[in-house]
Scaffold this motif. Structure first.
Motif, PDB file in Angstrom:
ATOM      1  N   TYR A  36     -26.609  22.025  53.062  1.00 43.27           N
ATOM      2  CA  TYR A  36     -26.832  23.462  53.260  1.00 43.27           C
ATOM      3  C   TYR A  36     -27.866  23.737  54.341  1.00 43.27           C
ATOM      4  CZ  TYR A  36     -23.681  25.416  49.913  1.00 43.27           C
ATOM      5  OH  TYR A  36     -22.520  25.830  49.298  1.00 43.27           O
TER       6      TYR A  36
ATOM      7  N   ALA B   3     -20.722  33.402  53.664  1.00 46.69           N
ATOM      8  CA  ALA B   3     -21.185  33.647  52.295  1.00 46.69           C
ATOM      9  C   ALA B   3     -20.019  33.937  51.359  1.00 46.69           C
ATOM     10  CB  ALA B   3     -22.178  34.802  52.275  1.00 46.69           C
TER      11      ALA B   3
ATOM     12  N   SER C 129     -20.120  24.737  47.862  1.00 41.19           N
ATOM     13  CA  SER C 129     -20.793  25.659  46.952  1.00 41.19           C
ATOM     14  C   SER C 129     -20.481  25.334  45.497  1.00 41.19           C
ATOM     15  CB  SER C 129     -20.384  27.099  47.268  1.00 41.19           C
ATOM     16  OG  SER C 129     -21.045  28.011  46.420  1.00 41.19           O
TER      17      SER C 129
ATOM     18  N   GLY D 141     -30.256  35.181  47.016  1.00 40.65           N
ATOM     19  CA  GLY D 141     -29.397  35.142  48.201  1.00 40.65           C
ATOM     20  C   GLY D 141     -29.736  36.250  49.180  1.00 40.65           C
TER      21      GLY D 141
ATOM     22  N   THR E  16     -26.894  26.365  57.096  1.00 39.90           N
ATOM     23  CA  THR E  16     -27.367  27.735  56.926  1.00 39.90           C
ATOM     24  C   THR E  16     -28.674  28.041  57.642  1.00 39.90           C
ATOM     25  OG1 THR E  16     -28.413  27.124  54.825  1.00 39.90           O
ATOM     26  CG2 THR E  16     -26.183  27.986  54.719  1.00 39.90           C
TER      27      THR E  16
ATOM     28  N   TRP F   8     -24.449  33.859  46.592  1.00 40.98           N
ATOM     29  CA  TRP F   8     -23.779  34.197  47.855  1.00 40.98           C
ATOM     30  C   TRP F   8     -23.312  35.641  47.908  1.00 40.98           C
ATOM     31  CZ3 TRP F   8     -24.904  31.119  51.594  1.00 40.98           C
ATOM     32  CH2 TRP F   8     -25.304  29.819  51.280  1.00 40.98           C
TER      33      TRP F   8
ATOM     34  N   THR G  79     -31.281  35.286  52.932  1.00 42.76           N
ATOM     35  CA  THR G  79     -30.418  35.672  54.043  1.00 42.76           C
ATOM     36  C   THR G  79     -31.076  36.721  54.929  1.00 42.76           C
ATOM     37  OG1 THR G  79     -28.521  35.256  52.619  1.00 42.76           O
ATOM     38  CG2 THR G  79     -28.108  36.461  54.647  1.00 42.76           C
TER      39      THR G  79
ATOM     40  N   ASN H  73     -18.542  30.761  50.297  1.00 44.36           N
ATOM     41  CA  ASN H  73     -19.423  30.127  49.318  1.00 44.36           C
ATOM     42  C   ASN H  73     -19.221  30.686  47.919  1.00 44.36           C
ATOM     43  OD1 ASN H  73     -21.656  28.137  50.223  1.00 44.36           O
ATOM     44  ND2 ASN H  73     -21.526  29.567  51.921  1.00 44.36           N
TER      45      ASN H  73
ATOM     46  N   ALA I   6     -26.170  36.956  49.475  1.00 48.89           N
ATOM     47  CA  ALA I   6     -26.164  36.575  50.890  1.00 48.89           C
ATOM     48  C   ALA I   6     -25.272  37.513  51.701  1.00 48.89           C
ATOM     49  CB  ALA I   6     -25.689  35.136  51.032  1.00 48.89           C
TER      50      ALA I   6
END
Length: 507
Positions: A303, A333, A396, A51, A307, A176, A55, A336, A179
């Motif tokens: 997603y 995030a 998620s 993540g 995202t 996440w 990200t 999620n 993230a």
């Protein structure tokens, strides 16, 4: 100290024969303990790294594309081509390492895949040309794909059946947490008052390497799967490991463990041919194959619809500064992560079928509503983020359940390869074509194009939810051997086919 496998010098060669063992029942009746926490920390924390990695790339794309970053590369190349290469690497790595995991064991491979990931990430940080950046994005994904196959199979085989659903969901959802860290970290790294343009984004990748090294140290203590050991001719090692764990847990809890409920007789074998794996997955369990593929394609497209283009959408339609998008993504995030965390237990109590189909359908419908509101011009940057947060709260949990599903509904000998195959095929469909498709739609600056991206993701998510409503397997609180009888089990017939609605291993 957690139980350790014997040193290589003392490990006897694998031998084959017919054995009767209670190892699966002994593992499933264990209460939650420090030993299980060690497994979760050692194996699950790499999702945080994944993540963080993905990200950071999404958030610093704009900065890397600027003059003075040290790379001659565009933002569209990073969010489109580089993202597609990362996913292509993940798909390739899942298949390659998944095959090796079923042949050579979980532990060897979840150590190797983390090393591959760390080396590729470190080399990404020192990119000096765009081709170098693209190459090591691919290899980083290659390591992560192997992680998915090796780790999900190991987790499901080590965690007791009554906790398996929630633990698997939370571990996959921990992506996440990374993230969130990546979003907040990118804010600091993009601040040119702190770091020069050509240094901040490189340090972001370097931090991932440092965290990965810490995880590598913890992971050394995670043992091989006893389920893999007793099937592959290492029954004595499996018995010794489980006995050691039982003694530690009895000492920790201060009470004797109950007797295990049942045994299984196994014809041990050193390896399983790829042809038999394919015949089992598609010939013996065709309905489950359709289910796994549907779940992975649905979540991949949803997603990617959100995202991969979230930053561009905020910047283009809501005039959010590049350096501020990290705050918005941190909120997304958080939603999620809270989904699997708060809903995970229901997958073990309410049941797989209701929860999987419900989370997929609800997230798809909510994304349709978000697209409608966005098309009407009714949203601001804050309310759009709030809508995404709610959609992904449910999505998620559903997406994490896709990994749980394919890791528990196929026989032990095919588990890692099944995870790898469905991850690769589903993610290739949504994860490679998705970024390329959605990058064009979200960067066009046309509201209708972004609405279309949302509608594609929402429609495929709803379709997967309907498939799950009919085909999802009632796997909650059941032994893996009961959900899908091992191919090596005495009496297992390769011609046995799945029976809809049955509560047996071929259901």
């Amino acid at each position: 100290m957690p139980p350790q496998p014997s040193s290589p010098d003392s490990v006897p060669a694998a031998s084959t024969g017919t054995v009767t063992t209670a190892v699966p029942a002994r593992l499933d009746r264990l209460p939650w303990s420090r030993w299980h926490w060690m497994i979760v920390i050692g194996l699950g924390t790499v999702w945080i790294l994944d993540g963080l990695e993905v990200t950071i790339v999404g958030n610093v794309a704009g900065r890397i594309a600027e003059d003075g970053s040290g790379l001659d590369i565009s933002s569209a190349q990073i969010t489109g081509l580089a993202a597609a290469l990362y996913v292509a690497g993940a798909c390739s790595g899942a298949l390659f390492f998944g095959w090796l995991t079923d042949r050579h064991g979980r532990k060897k491979l979840f150590m190797l895949t983390l090393v591959v990931y760390l080396m590729a990430t470190a080399l990404t940080a020192v990119s000096f040309e765009s081709w170098w950046f693209f190459l090591f994005r691919f290899l980083t994904g290659f390591g992560i794909g192997g992680e998915y196959a090796a780790i999900n199979s190991a987790i499901d085989e080590l965690i007791p059946s009554q906790y398996r659903g929630r633990v698997d969901l939370i571990i996959n959802g921990s992506y996440w947490l990374g993230a969130i860290g990546g979003s907040l970290l990118s804010i600091v790294m993009l601040d040119t008052d702190i770091f020069p343009k050509d240094l901040g984004w490189r340090l972001s990748f370097a931090l991932g390497v440092v965290l990965g090294l810490v995880i590598l140290l913890v992971r050394r203590h995670v043992p091989e799967s006893p389920r893999w050991q007793f099937i592959h001719g290492r029954g004595d090692e499996a018995e010794e490991l489980v006995s050691t764990v039982e003694r530690e847990i009895e000492q920790e809890k201060g009470q004797r463990l109950p007797r295990p409920a049942g045994e299984i007789t196994i014809h041990q074998r050193k390896s399983i041919g790829f042809g038999l794996i394919a015949k089992t997955v598609f010939g013996k369990y065709p309905r489950r194959a359709v289910l796994g593929l549907s779940l992975f394609i649905g979540q991949a497209f949803l997603y990617n619809a959100i995202t991969f283009g979230f930053g561009t959408i905020l910047i283009t339609f809501f005039d959010v500064p590049t350096g501020r998008t990290g705050y918005y993504f941190a909120v997304i995030a958080a939603g999620n992560f809270l989904g699997p965390l708060l809903l995970g237990k229901l997958f073990d109590t309410v049941g797989r079928r209701i929860m999987i189909s419900g989370t997929y359908l609800l997230s798809g419908v909510l994304l349709f509503v978000t697209a409608w509101l966005f098309d009407r011009g009714s949203l601001t940057a804050n309310t759009m983020t709030a809508c995404w947060c709610v959609v992904l709260f449910f999505a998620s949990a559903g997406a994490s359940s896709a990994y749980l599903t394919v890791s528990e509904i196929f026989p032990m000998e095919t588990r890692a390869m099944a995870i790898a195959f469905f991850y690769a095929l589903g993610t290739a469909a949504g994860g490679i074509s998705g970024p390329l498709l959605f990058a064009d739609l979200t960067e066009s600056g046309v509201v209708g194009d972004t609405v279309l991206a949302f509608q594609i993701g929402a429609g495929l998510m709803c379709a997967a939810g309907l498939v799950a409503a009919f085909l999802a397997v009632k796997a909650e609180r059941r032994s893996l051997e009961d959900i899908a009888e091992p191919l090596s089990a005495a009496g297992a017939g390769p011609g046995t086919r799945e029976t809809p609605g049955a509560g047996t291993a071929t259901a």
